[in-house]
Design a protein around this motif. Sequence first.
Motif, PDB file in Angstrom:
ATOM      1  N   MET A   1      90.882 -37.358   2.458  1.00 50.84           N
ATOM      2  CA  MET A   1      90.666 -36.019   1.926  1.00 50.84           C
ATOM      3  C   MET A   1      89.396 -35.959   1.081  1.00 50.84           C
ATOM      4  O   MET A   1      88.586 -35.047   1.215  1.00 50.84           O
ATOM      5  CB  MET A   1      91.858 -35.582   1.072  1.00 50.84           C
ATOM      6  CG  MET A   1      91.686 -34.197   0.480  1.00 50.84           C
ATOM      7  SD  MET A   1      92.869 -33.723  -0.794  1.00 50.84           S
ATOM      8  CE  MET A   1      94.316 -34.600  -0.394  1.00 50.84           C
ATOM      9  N   LEU A   2      89.198 -36.946   0.219  1.00 49.86           N
ATOM     10  CA  LEU A   2      88.006 -36.960  -0.636  1.00 49.86           C
ATOM     11  C   LEU A   2      86.740 -37.140   0.201  1.00 49.86           C
ATOM     12  O   LEU A   2      85.726 -36.490  -0.046  1.00 49.86           O
ATOM     13  CB  LEU A   2      88.131 -38.049  -1.697  1.00 49.86           C
ATOM     14  CG  LEU A   2      89.219 -37.794  -2.744  1.00 49.86           C
ATOM     15  CD1 LEU A   2      89.495 -39.042  -3.561  1.00 49.86           C
ATOM     16  CD2 LEU A   2      88.854 -36.627  -3.642  1.00 49.86           C
ATOM     17  N   LYS A   3      86.798 -38.001   1.196  1.00 52.72           N
ATOM     18  CA  LYS A   3      85.648 -38.207   2.083  1.00 52.72           C
ATOM     19  C   LYS A   3      85.341 -36.926   2.851  1.00 52.72           C
ATOM     20  O   LYS A   3      84.178 -36.555   3.021  1.00 52.72           O
ATOM     21  CB  LYS A   3      85.932 -39.377   3.039  1.00 52.72           C
ATOM     22  CG  LYS A   3      84.757 -39.803   3.847  1.00 52.72           C
ATOM     23  CD  LYS A   3      83.664 -40.399   2.996  1.00 52.72           C
ATOM     24  CE  LYS A   3      82.519 -40.859   3.884  1.00 52.72           C
ATOM     25  NZ  LYS A   3      81.323 -41.194   3.140  1.00 52.72           N
ATOM     26  N   SER A   4      86.367 -36.216   3.264  1.00 55.88           N
ATOM     27  CA  SER A   4      86.194 -34.944   3.968  1.00 55.88           C
ATOM     28  C   SER A   4      85.518 -33.905   3.074  1.00 55.88           C
ATOM     29  O   SER A   4      84.653 -33.144   3.519  1.00 55.88           O
ATOM     30  CB  SER A   4      87.552 -34.434   4.445  1.00 55.88           C
ATOM     31  OG  SER A   4      87.453 -33.141   4.958  1.00 55.88           O
ATOM     32  N   LEU A   5      85.915 -33.860   1.804  1.00 56.75           N
ATOM     33  CA  LEU A   5      85.267 -32.938   0.865  1.00 56.75           C
ATOM     34  C   LEU A   5      83.786 -33.274   0.709  1.00 56.75           C
ATOM     35  O   LEU A   5      82.940 -32.377   0.697  1.00 56.75           O
ATOM     36  CB  LEU A   5      85.966 -32.993  -0.499  1.00 56.75           C
ATOM     37  CG  LEU A   5      87.329 -32.316  -0.579  1.00 56.75           C
ATOM     38  CD1 LEU A   5      88.050 -32.722  -1.855  1.00 56.75           C
ATOM     39  CD2 LEU A   5      87.189 -30.806  -0.487  1.00 56.75           C
ATOM     40  N   ALA A   6      83.465 -34.551   0.624  1.00 52.29           N
ATOM     41  CA  ALA A   6      82.064 -34.964   0.500  1.00 52.29           C
ATOM     42  C   ALA A   6      81.288 -34.566   1.753  1.00 52.29           C
ATOM     43  O   ALA A   6      80.201 -33.976   1.665  1.00 52.29           O
ATOM     44  CB  ALA A   6      81.965 -36.470   0.256  1.00 52.29           C
ATOM     45  N   THR A   7      81.847 -34.852   2.903  1.00 47.51           N
ATOM     46  CA  THR A   7      81.193 -34.493   4.164  1.00 47.51           C
ATOM     47  C   THR A   7      80.985 -32.986   4.258  1.00 47.51           C
ATOM     48  O   THR A   7      80.000 -32.523   4.824  1.00 47.51           O
ATOM     49  CB  THR A   7      82.040 -34.995   5.352  1.00 47.51           C
ATOM     50  OG1 THR A   7      82.199 -36.405   5.224  1.00 47.51           O
ATOM     51  CG2 THR A   7      81.386 -34.682   6.675  1.00 47.51           C
ATOM     52  N   GLY A   8      81.883 -32.225   3.638  1.00 45.99           N
ATOM     53  CA  GLY A   8      81.789 -30.766   3.637  1.00 45.99           C
ATOM     54  C   GLY A   8      80.816 -30.214   2.603  1.00 45.99           C
ATOM     55  O   GLY A   8      80.704 -29.003   2.448  1.00 45.99           O
ATOM     56  N   GLY A   9      80.110 -31.084   1.875  1.00 43.87           N
ATOM     57  CA  GLY A   9      79.087 -30.617   0.946  1.00 43.87           C
ATOM     58  C   GLY A   9      79.415 -30.732  -0.523  1.00 43.87           C
ATOM     59  O   GLY A   9      78.581 -30.427  -1.370  1.00 43.87           O
ATOM     60  N   HIS A  10      80.606 -31.171  -0.874  1.00 43.59           N
ATOM     61  CA  HIS A  10      80.983 -31.325  -2.279  1.00 43.59           C
ATOM     62  C   HIS A  10      80.371 -32.591  -2.871  1.00 43.59           C
ATOM     63  O   HIS A  10      80.076 -33.542  -2.159  1.00 43.59           O
ATOM     64  CB  HIS A  10      82.506 -31.407  -2.416  1.00 43.59           C
ATOM     65  CG  HIS A  10      83.198 -30.141  -2.077  1.00 43.59           C
ATOM     66  ND1 HIS A  10      83.361 -29.692  -0.787  1.00 43.59           N
ATOM     67  CD2 HIS A  10      83.788 -29.218  -2.865  1.00 43.59           C
ATOM     68  CE1 HIS A  10      84.006 -28.544  -0.796  1.00 43.59           C
ATOM     69  NE2 HIS A  10      84.279 -28.237  -2.049  1.00 43.59           N
ATOM     70  N   THR A  11      80.223 -32.595  -4.179  1.00 43.27           N
ATOM     71  CA  THR A  11      79.882 -33.803  -4.914  1.00 43.27           C
ATOM     72  C   THR A  11      81.208 -34.455  -5.273  1.00 43.27           C
ATOM     73  O   THR A  11      81.999 -33.879  -6.014  1.00 43.27           O
ATOM     74  CB  THR A  11      79.105 -33.470  -6.201  1.00 43.27           C
ATOM     75  OG1 THR A  11      77.898 -32.799  -5.854  1.00 43.27           O
ATOM     76  CG2 THR A  11      78.780 -34.723  -6.992  1.00 43.27           C
ATOM     77  N   VAL A  12      81.469 -35.642  -4.735  1.00 44.69           N
ATOM     78  CA  VAL A  12      82.731 -36.331  -4.969  1.00 44.69           C
ATOM     79  C   VAL A  12      82.430 -37.640  -5.703  1.00 44.69           C
ATOM     80  O   VAL A  12      81.627 -38.445  -5.229  1.00 44.69           O
ATOM     81  CB  VAL A  12      83.494 -36.608  -3.658  1.00 44.69           C
ATOM     82  CG1 VAL A  12      84.776 -37.375  -3.927  1.00 44.69           C
ATOM     83  CG2 VAL A  12      83.801 -35.293  -2.936  1.00 44.69           C
ATOM     84  N   ILE A  13      83.069 -37.811  -6.850  1.00 43.21           N
ATOM     85  CA  ILE A  13      82.903 -39.019  -7.655  1.00 43.21           C
ATOM     86  C   ILE A  13      84.280 -39.636  -7.841  1.00 43.21           C
ATOM     87  O   ILE A  13      85.211 -38.951  -8.270  1.00 43.21           O
ATOM     88  CB  ILE A  13      82.289 -38.688  -9.030  1.00 43.21           C
ATOM     89  CG1 ILE A  13      80.936 -37.994  -8.848  1.00 43.21           C
ATOM     90  CG2 ILE A  13      82.151 -39.954  -9.880  1.00 43.21           C
ATOM     91  CD1 ILE A  13      80.429 -37.302 -10.085  1.00 43.21           C
TER      92      ILE A  13
END
Length: 180
Positions: free
Chosen positions: A142-154
């Motif tokens: 889910m977190l990787k998907s958010l990053a791929t979708g343009g989010h900044t994920v830390i």
Amino acid sequence: MLELKDATLTINGRRLFANLSLMAQDGQMTCITGGAGSGKTALVEVMLGLLPLDEGMVSVDGELLTPLSAPTFRRMMAYVPQQQKVELNPKEVDTTGLETVWSPFNRQRYKLTVIDELLDIEPMASKPIVIADDPEPKMLSMLKSLATGGHTVIVTSTHEEYIRQSDKTITLENHDTVNY
């Protein structure tokens, strides 16, 4: 984008990190790793504007995060707290604007959105920055998907899967050294 520049933090006389600079970019997952006591959770609290730096700065999309601006910036962030972490005392720390999106413990701690074990992506997807402190391995896709979708994920993690699948990894070591 969330950036730290020349960040130094000392807690109770112990330097956790010094001269730390990092840039967590939109569309990427950044993993902060290191041994127990290296300062990972303290660094998350700095990024959320809950803990002030001794030196250096934090900025969000080029704008300086200060005690005055922190509540506004926290409205742009989704926060997944560390499960075993003792909750902050709300009388001691101003958590205005902080949205906890998944916390299996102490659901009354924040008067905010809390998601159960279903790990609903929707509240996180509405925030440009997602900060997860030692998230469960089952949250990785889910977190990787958010990053791929343009989010900044830390994320902070010592799990090999998070380290391997992150776009950038930062290792906190020896309380004064940072390796990229």
